[in-house]
Design a protein around this motif. Structure first.
Motif, short mmCIF file in Angstrom:
data_model
loop_
_atom_site.label_atom_id
_atom_site.label_comp_id
_atom_site.label_asym_id
_atom_site.label_seq_id
_atom_site.Cartn_x
_atom_site.Cartn_y
_atom_site.Cartn_z
N HIS A 65 0.84 -1.20 0.00
CA HIS A 65 0.00 0.00 0.00
C HIS A 65 0.88 1.25 0.00
O HIS A 65 1.75 1.39 0.86
N GLN A 67 2.50 4.55 0.89
CA GLN A 67 2.49 5.27 2.17
C GLN A 67 1.83 6.64 2.06
O GLN A 67 1.24 7.12 3.02
N THR A 91 -4.85 -2.22 -2.62
CA THR A 91 -3.87 -2.42 -1.54
C THR A 91 -4.44 -2.15 -0.15
O THR A 91 -3.73 -2.34 0.84
N ASN A 104 4.72 -4.43 2.24
CA ASN A 104 5.85 -4.20 1.35
C ASN A 104 6.69 -5.47 1.37
O ASN A 104 7.26 -5.83 2.40
N VAL A 171 4.17 0.99 4.97
CA VAL A 171 2.76 0.66 4.91
C VAL A 171 2.13 0.94 6.27
O VAL A 171 2.72 0.61 7.30
#
Length: 180
Positions: A65, A67, A91, A104, A171
């Motif tokens: 995802h 940041q 994500t 990640n 993330v």
């Protein structure tokens, strides 16, 4: 009979050197095959809008995802059979468990798997808990499926992931149901 200290030191140094050696090419290629046929990129590589619609953002390959993408409150679902909501990047996921963000998987030492050991990775998949003992790995991660992979398969996946370019991408932590 006691083993002389210099021999123990030599054995320890040899074991450390072997642990630091890169994985054999065939193991890495097997890991690449497993990752590419198991749908890992579907969630762990964010989607971006391309000329023909959503497509994987290859600059963020397996970075999880983004940041910088702070998610707004989860929309309320209507009553009925609907259960989950997913972000456009694929994500971030919200459901009865709260909100989860895909991890990640790059070897970045600060934000990815760079400091994980092969055993940490295997135990995470086996137990469904981070490092085999931490917080649960949340949906939509199909732990119930992947935990049936062999240890050799999981080690191959980890070896392949370690060959990816590291992407610094922190993330967010998951949110419990009460916070979404």
């Amino acid at each position: 009979m006691k083993t002389p200290l210099p021999l123990l030191t030599l054995l320890a140094a040899t074991a450390a050197a072997q642990a630091a050696e890169p994985a054999p090419r065939d193991r890495i290629e097997h890991g690449r095959y497993l990752v590419n046929t198991s749908g890992c990129m579907d969630c762990h590589t964010p989607l971006k809008m391309g000329a023909n619609g959503p497509e994987p953002d290859m600059a963020r390959l397996f970075a999880g995802h983004p940041q910088e993408l702070v998610m707004p409150p989860v929309p309320a679902l209507p009553a009925g059979p609907w259960l989950v909501v997913s972000s456009a990047t694929n994500t971030a996921w919200a459901g009865p468990w709260g909100v989860s963000f895909t991890a990640n998987l790059t070897p970045d030492p600060e934000t990815g798997l760079g400091r994980w050991s092969e055993n940490d990775f295997v135990q995470t998949i086996r137990t469904g808990r981070h490092f085999g003992r931490g917080r649960p790995v949340l949906p939509p991660m199909p732990i119930a499926v992947y935990r049936h992979m062999t240890d050799d398969d999981l080690k191959a996946v980890f070896a392949y992931l370690q060959t990816l370019p590291p992407v610094r991408n922190k993330v967010p932590e998951p949110l419990p149901p009460a916070q979404h």
